[in-house]
Design an enzyme around this catalytic site. Structure first.
Site, mmCIF file in Angstrom:
data_model
loop_
_atom_site.group_PDB
_atom_site.id
_atom_site.type_symbol
_atom_site.label_atom_id
_atom_site.label_comp_id
_atom_site.label_asym_id
_atom_site.label_seq_id
_atom_site.Cartn_x
_atom_site.Cartn_y
_atom_site.Cartn_z
ATOM 1 N N THR A 14 41.374 2.549 101.885
ATOM 2 C CA THR A 14 40.700 2.629 103.189
ATOM 3 C C THR A 14 39.213 2.896 102.970
ATOM 4 O OG1 THR A 14 42.744 3.498 104.113
ATOM 5 C CG2 THR A 14 40.776 3.739 105.467
ATOM 6 N N SER B 213 48.107 -2.135 101.692
ATOM 7 C CA SER B 213 49.524 -1.966 102.050
ATOM 8 C C SER B 213 50.224 -3.331 102.050
ATOM 9 C CB SER B 213 49.652 -1.361 103.450
ATOM 10 O OG SER B 213 49.580 0.042 103.399
ATOM 11 N N LYS C 34 53.287 -3.066 111.596
ATOM 12 C CA LYS C 34 52.723 -2.385 110.421
ATOM 13 C C LYS C 34 51.839 -1.254 110.896
ATOM 14 C CE LYS C 34 52.055 -2.003 105.995
ATOM 15 N NZ LYS C 34 52.432 -0.586 106.192
ATOM 16 N N LYS D 218 52.814 2.049 114.945
ATOM 17 C CA LYS D 218 52.377 3.381 114.505
ATOM 18 C C LYS D 218 53.479 4.361 114.809
ATOM 19 C CE LYS D 218 48.451 5.182 112.874
ATOM 20 N NZ LYS D 218 47.391 4.423 112.207
ATOM 21 N N LYS E 22 43.755 -4.721 114.090
ATOM 22 C CA LYS E 22 43.251 -4.574 112.712
ATOM 23 C C LYS E 22 43.883 -5.613 111.779
ATOM 24 C CE LYS E 22 43.242 -0.241 111.615
ATOM 25 N NZ LYS E 22 43.594 1.116 111.086
ATOM 26 N N ASN F 139 41.576 11.684 102.907
ATOM 27 C CA ASN F 139 41.648 10.582 101.946
ATOM 28 C C ASN F 139 40.526 9.555 102.163
ATOM 29 O OD1 ASN F 139 42.554 7.673 101.415
ATOM 30 N ND2 ASN F 139 43.896 8.834 100.079
#
Ligand code: GLU
Length: 434
Positions: free
Chosen positions: A192, A360, A72, A108, A96, A223
């Site tokens: 976030t 997510s 992820k 990633k 994380k 963001n």
């Protein structure tokens, strides 16, 4: 960023594992496994530009670890994207997801490109071309991408559409951070920033902060930075400095964050807020560099831009007693030592910015179930997870007398270690586990 700097980001990231290992109580095999990514791919994406010429872009996807679930992590479009950087980012995603206890490994991706130089159609062709190249490596049960620096919901929608076309069926759960009408989750856009805000509220109650007395500097107004600034401002915090890639602005009385966000999003540059024209006359602000913003005498510093911002070079000059890392990897391990030595509290990235991937996860669950939750439910579930894991990390920090980053890594390692050990380690197979 030079190739050496990029390579260093990864080796520096891995150093955190060694440091946390002694507090994680797990088999050394786990540590060894986590020093290497499982799969890294590099692709080239030929794109027909609007003027008829051809440009070839380079892209990467790294699945770092999948012991706890599918990979992820976001996809970044940035001129400095390189394989070692993506590896470090994928490693951070692994830790994380474990810190917040969601059933994912880490991954990633990225493309080396300055997206601001592309037309909208070129951007769409690039996004779809990337998915064509990585389609065999992603999927709802293998690796689930999401937005990151300079990518957004619309790009996720294009990518989902491209993947669905290749598979000849609609597959929303392949990617998260999509537009709401295409299967996105309510509350993903500010998740976030909101996750970081929930961490700050936990500190507020533990440290008896009075919001109106708190001066905050936010580096990066994308963001994540915008939303954490907006939420804090609404509670009375004084946002005295903000920056974007063009530079920073400072005002000791604090900014009206909603107007700053409006200007930034309209003009694409914060500079429009204080340069020529009527708006700058109404916003009276001092201009600083991004580096100067970090060194301001504030109560709370929020790096929300890129990696390697607080380094051995400037760490001595950081005055904020509390740093909340909304960016991934903004502090190097050398800088960590300097700040820890000064007693600075750092709420580490793998906890402070985990709200995005947590929502997510909610999006992926909703896609798989085909049943969508109201916004209040998303906020409540995010709050529960952030507060629970903030508490866990904070307690471990106090109990072991370690810094908060080491505590977060120790917690992540324990959880990853449990998953790996469940399949048996050397101690089990050699019969030495009695
Ligand atoms: N790019 C975000 C991060 O660094 C979100 C990742 C995700 O939602 O998968 O955490």
């Amino acid at each position: 960023m030079s190739a050496i700097e990029a390579e260093n980001i990864f080796s520096d990231a891995i150093l955190r594992l060694d440091r946390a290992f002694e507090y994680a109580q797990m088999d050394p095999e786990v540590l060894e496994r986590l020093k290497y990514p499982r799969t890294s791919i590099q692709v080239s994406i030929p794109v027909r530009m609007d003027d008829g010429t051809l440009r070839v872009f380079e892209g990467y996807r790294v699945r770092y670890d999948d012991s706890r679930g599918p990979g992820k992590g976001g996809i970044r479009f940035h001129p400095q994207v390189s394989l070692p950087e993506v590896k470090a980012l994928a490693f951070w995603m692994t830790c994380k997801c474990a810190v917040v206890g969601i059933p994912f490994g880490g991954a990633k991706g990225g493309i080396t490109v300055n997206p601001k130089e592309l037309s909208r159609l070129e951007l769409e062709r690039l996004s779809r071309g990337f998915v064509q190249q990585i389609a065999d490596f992603i999927g709802p049960e293998t690796d689930v991408p999401a937005p990151d620096v300079y990518t957004n919901a619309m790009i996720m929608g294009w990518m989902m559409d491209e993947y669905s076309k290749l598979r000849r069926q609609r597959m929303p759960a392949v990617i998260t951070g999509k537009p709401i009408p295409l299967g996105g989750s309510l509350g993903r856009d500010d998740a976030t920033g909101r996750g970081a805000y929930y961490c700050i509220k936990e500190l507020e109650s533990r440290r008896d902060w009075q919001p109106r007395e708190m001066r905050v500097a936010v580096q990066g107004f994308g963001n994540a930075g915008q939303h954490v600034a907006r939420l804090l401002h609404a509670d009375g915090y004084k946002i005295v400095a903000v920056s974007d890639s063009q530079g920073a602005i400072y005002h000791p009385d604090g900014f009206d964050v909603p107007s700053l966000a409006y200007m930034k999003n309209e003009s694409r540059r914060l500079e429009a807020v204080y340069c020529d024209g009527s708006v700058c006359e109404s916003v009276n602000a001092e201009r600083l560099s991004n580096g100067e913003l970090l060194e301001l005498d504030v109560d709370l510093l929020i790096p929300a831009a890129m990696e390697n911002q607080i380094t051995a070079e400037n760490a001595h000059r950081i005055k904020a007693p509390v740093v909340v890392e909304v960016a991934n990897g903004p502090t190097t391990s050398e800088a960590d030592e300097i700040l820890n030595g000064k007693g600075t509290l750092i709420v580490p990235d793998i906890l402070a910015n985990a709200g995005g991937v947590t929502v997510s996860y909610f999006e992926w669950v909703q896609n798989k179930a085909g049943y969508y939750w109201p916004l209040e439910e998303v906020h409540a579930k995010l709050h529960t997870i952030m507060v629970r894991e903030f508490d866990n990390v904070y307690e471990l920090m106090n109990e072991q007398q370690i810094d908060m980053r080491t505590a977060a890594y120790a917690l992540a390692l324990r959880r990853i270690g449990e998953a790996i050990s469940a399949g048996g380690t050397g101690r089990y197979f050699s019969g030495n586990d009695a």
